[in-house]
Design a protein around this motif. Sequence first.
Motif, PDB file in Angstrom:
ATOM      1  N   ALA A 193      11.791 -77.886 -66.226  1.00  0.00           N
ATOM      2  CA  ALA A 193      11.688 -79.352 -66.323  1.00  0.00           C
ATOM      3  C   ALA A 193      10.542 -79.781 -67.233  1.00  0.00           C
ATOM      4  O   ALA A 193      10.683 -80.737 -68.004  1.00  0.00           O
ATOM      5  N   TRP A 194       9.384 -79.058 -67.152  1.00  0.00           N
ATOM      6  CA  TRP A 194       8.253 -79.515 -67.958  1.00  0.00           C
ATOM      7  C   TRP A 194       8.554 -79.394 -69.448  1.00  0.00           C
ATOM      8  O   TRP A 194       8.155 -80.245 -70.239  1.00  0.00           O
ATOM      9  N   ALA A 195       9.293 -78.347 -69.840  1.00  0.00           N
ATOM     10  CA  ALA A 195       9.608 -78.136 -71.257  1.00  0.00           C
ATOM     11  C   ALA A 195      10.629 -79.174 -71.732  1.00  0.00           C
ATOM     12  O   ALA A 195      10.493 -79.750 -72.819  1.00  0.00           O
ATOM     13  N   ALA A 196      11.645 -79.437 -70.899  1.00  0.00           N
ATOM     14  CA  ALA A 196      12.651 -80.440 -71.269  1.00  0.00           C
ATOM     15  C   ALA A 196      12.006 -81.823 -71.318  1.00  0.00           C
ATOM     16  O   ALA A 196      12.320 -82.628 -72.208  1.00  0.00           O
ATOM     17  N   ALA A 197      11.087 -82.106 -70.381  1.00  0.00           N
ATOM     18  CA  ALA A 197      10.435 -83.428 -70.335  1.00  0.00           C
ATOM     19  C   ALA A 197       9.749 -83.709 -71.669  1.00  0.00           C
ATOM     20  O   ALA A 197       9.878 -84.798 -72.237  1.00  0.00           O
ATOM     21  N   ARG A 198       9.037 -82.712 -72.176  1.00  0.00           N
ATOM     22  CA  ARG A 198       8.283 -82.904 -73.414  1.00  0.00           C
ATOM     23  C   ARG A 198       9.237 -83.139 -74.598  1.00  0.00           C
ATOM     24  O   ARG A 198       9.029 -84.047 -75.403  1.00  0.00           O
ATOM     25  N   LEU A 199      10.298 -82.336 -74.672  1.00  0.00           N
ATOM     26  CA  LEU A 199      11.215 -82.450 -75.810  1.00  0.00           C
ATOM     27  C   LEU A 199      11.999 -83.764 -75.773  1.00  0.00           C
ATOM     28  O   LEU A 199      12.169 -84.425 -76.804  1.00  0.00           O
ATOM     29  N   VAL A 200      12.477 -84.142 -74.588  1.00  0.00           N
ATOM     30  CA  VAL A 200      13.311 -85.352 -74.503  1.00  0.00           C
ATOM     31  C   VAL A 200      12.442 -86.602 -74.702  1.00  0.00           C
ATOM     32  O   VAL A 200      12.865 -87.563 -75.355  1.00  0.00           O
ATOM     33  N   THR A 201      11.217 -86.579 -74.165  1.00  0.00           N
ATOM     34  CA  THR A 201      10.314 -87.711 -74.397  1.00  0.00           C
ATOM     35  C   THR A 201      10.041 -87.841 -75.894  1.00  0.00           C
ATOM     36  O   THR A 201      10.115 -88.941 -76.456  1.00  0.00           O
ATOM     37  N   GLY A 202       9.780 -86.701 -76.540  1.00  0.00           N
ATOM     38  CA  GLY A 202       9.506 -86.703 -77.981  1.00  0.00           C
ATOM     39  C   GLY A 202      10.697 -87.151 -78.810  1.00  0.00           C
ATOM     40  O   GLY A 202      10.545 -87.610 -79.947  1.00  0.00           O
ATOM     41  N   ALA A 203      11.910 -87.017 -78.234  1.00  0.00           N
ATOM     42  CA  ALA A 203      13.120 -87.433 -78.959  1.00  0.00           C
ATOM     43  C   ALA A 203      13.407 -88.919 -78.753  1.00  0.00           C
ATOM     44  O   ALA A 203      14.453 -89.414 -79.186  1.00  0.00           O
ATOM     45  N   GLY A 204      12.492 -89.612 -78.052  1.00  0.00           N
ATOM     46  CA  GLY A 204      12.631 -91.064 -77.947  1.00  0.00           C
ATOM     47  C   GLY A 204      13.152 -91.559 -76.611  1.00  0.00           C
ATOM     48  O   GLY A 204      13.712 -92.656 -76.543  1.00  0.00           O
ATOM     49  N   VAL A 205      12.979 -90.776 -75.541  1.00  0.00           N
ATOM     50  CA  VAL A 205      13.398 -91.219 -74.197  1.00  0.00           C
ATOM     51  C   VAL A 205      12.161 -91.214 -73.289  1.00  0.00           C
ATOM     52  O   VAL A 205      11.896 -90.222 -72.605  1.00  0.00           O
ATOM     53  N   PRO A 206      11.378 -92.320 -73.271  1.00  0.00           N
ATOM     54  CA  PRO A 206      10.123 -92.314 -72.514  1.00  0.00           C
ATOM     55  C   PRO A 206      10.324 -91.981 -71.027  1.00  0.00           C
ATOM     56  O   PRO A 206       9.464 -91.325 -70.415  1.00  0.00           O
ATOM     57  N   ALA A 207      11.483 -92.390 -70.448  1.00  0.00           N
ATOM     58  CA  ALA A 207      11.712 -92.145 -69.013  1.00  0.00           C
ATOM     59  C   ALA A 207      11.712 -90.653 -68.695  1.00  0.00           C
ATOM     60  O   ALA A 207      11.515 -90.251 -67.545  1.00  0.00           O
ATOM     61  N   ALA A 208      11.918 -89.818 -69.698  1.00  0.00           N
ATOM     62  CA  ALA A 208      12.005 -88.369 -69.462  1.00  0.00           C
ATOM     63  C   ALA A 208      10.663 -87.775 -69.047  1.00  0.00           C
ATOM     64  O   ALA A 208      10.616 -86.645 -68.564  1.00  0.00           O
ATOM     65  N   ARG A 209       9.564 -88.534 -69.211  1.00  0.00           N
ATOM     66  CA  ARG A 209       8.267 -87.977 -68.797  1.00  0.00           C
ATOM     67  C   ARG A 209       8.250 -87.717 -67.290  1.00  0.00           C
ATOM     68  O   ARG A 209       7.548 -86.853 -66.800  1.00  0.00           O
TER      69      ARG A 209
END
Length: 372
Positions: A193-209
Motif C-alpha cells: 500500500a505504501w508504494a502504491a500510495a506514493r505512485l498514485v498520489t504522484g499521478a494526480g490522485v491526492p486521495a491516494a495518500r
Amino acid sequence: MAVSATVAVAGSGLAGLAAAWELSRAGANVALLDAERRPGGMVVTERPGGPGEKDGFVVEGGPDGFLAAEPDIQELARDAGIGGRLVDQLASGSSLWTGQRLEPLAEGQAAALLGIQIPSDVGAQLAAPLQFGFRSFATGMLDLVEALVARLAPVFRPAQGVTGLAPATRGWRLSLNGGSTVEAEAVILALPAWAAARLVTGAGVPAARHLDDVIYYPSTTVSLAYRSDQLAAAPAGTGFVSAAEWGESGAAVRACSYSWLKYPGRAPPGHALIRAFVGPVDGDPAAAAHAELAGILGIRGSPLWSRAFTWPRGLPRYKPGHAGHVAAVRERLTRLAPLAIAGAGFDGAGVSACVKSGREAAREILHRLGQV
Ligand SMILES: Cc1cc2nc3c(=O)[nH]c(=O)nc-3n(C[C@H](O)[C@H](O)[C@H](O)COP(=O)(O)OP(=O)(O)OC[C@H]3O[C@@H](n4cnc5c(N)ncnc54)[C@H](O)[C@@H]3O)c2cc1C
C-alpha cells in the motif's frame, strides 16, 4: 531504454502474478515488473536439496497455506495446471499455550487470537467443522509461483522497481530505477500500500495518500528441524498460539506450527519441522524460539538446523475507514487512463484474497481496454 506494453503490472507477488496471468490468457501484451530479482513477493519456499541434514525439508518463510474454503487461489492453481498439487492439512485443531500448559482451542479461535481477518463468507464456513481446514501445495506455496512464472517468464522483468507514474499520450509512462521507462496503455499496481500510495498520489490522485495508512507489522518466522526422537511425544493438532503478550516474562514465541504434522512432505521420515512466529527479541530469534519450544514441547538437545526469515513489513492491518478510502481512490481512477490497484494492502491479506484482487483488477482493465 523505453519499452512499450499494453498493460504494465507492477509487483510480482501473488496479486501481480494472478493479474498478469489473467491478462496474458486474454491475449494482452504484458510487462510484469518487480523491484526484486525473485518473483513471488511474500511467498518464499526453500527446499534445500542434495545430501545433507537439510535434504527433504520444505521450509516456508512467508505463507504456508490457505483456508480450504477460499476458492480463488485453488481456481488459479487449476488454471495453471497444478490442481493435482493441492494438498490438505493432515492434522486438525490447535492449542493455546497458557504459559503453563497447552489447552485445545475451538476452530477459528487461533486466527482470531492472532488478529487474522477472515472474510465473512469463509467465517460462516468455519462454523461447519466438516468444511473447515487448510490447504497448501505439495512442495510448498512456491509451487504456484513457479507454475505461473513458467508461463510468464518471457514478460517478467526483475529488478525493475517503479519509481514514478505519469500520464502519457496513450495511457501511462512508468519510470523505473536505473532510469529506463515503460509506456503502457494500462497499469496495475500490485504493490504494498505504501508504494502504491506514493505512485498514485504522484499521478494526480491526492486521495491516494490515505492508502499509506495501512500498517505493516514486522514479523520473524523461525523454522527449526529436529530428529523425531528429540521430542518427548508428537504434539496434538497443527500448532499453538501463545496467550502471553510479546516481551511478557521474556516470551518470544507468539505462535507455532507443527509443519511436519500440518502438511505432507515437510520433513523427511524420522524428523520434525517446527515453525515459530517470533516477536521482537534481543539476540538470535532461532535461539530464543528453541529455548521456549524446548520447554513447551519437551524437546531434548539442539535443533539440527534453523532458518529465520525477517519481514520488516509483514502482514498488513487496516485502520477504520480503510474500505471507504480504497473505494474512493478506485472511483477516482475510473476517470483516468486505465489504472488499477490490487493486493494485500487493499483487499485482504490472505493469499487467496490477493489472487482474487489481482484477477479482478485484470478483468477491470480488460473491460476498460475493450478486450472482454
Ligand atoms: C510471515 C508471513 C506469513 C504469512 N502467512 C500466511 C498464510 O499462511 N496464509 C495466507 O493466506 N497469508 C499469509 N500471509 C500473508 C500473505 O502472504 C500476503 O498478504 C500476500 O502474499 C501478499 O501478496 P501481494 O501480491 O499483495 O504482495 P507481495 O507479496 O508483498 O508482493 C508485492 C511485490 O511488489 C514488489 N514491489 C514493491 N515495491 C515495488 C516497486 N516500487 N516497483 C516494483 N515492484 C515493487 C515487491 O518486491 C513484491 O514482489 C503471510 C505473510 C507473512 C509475512
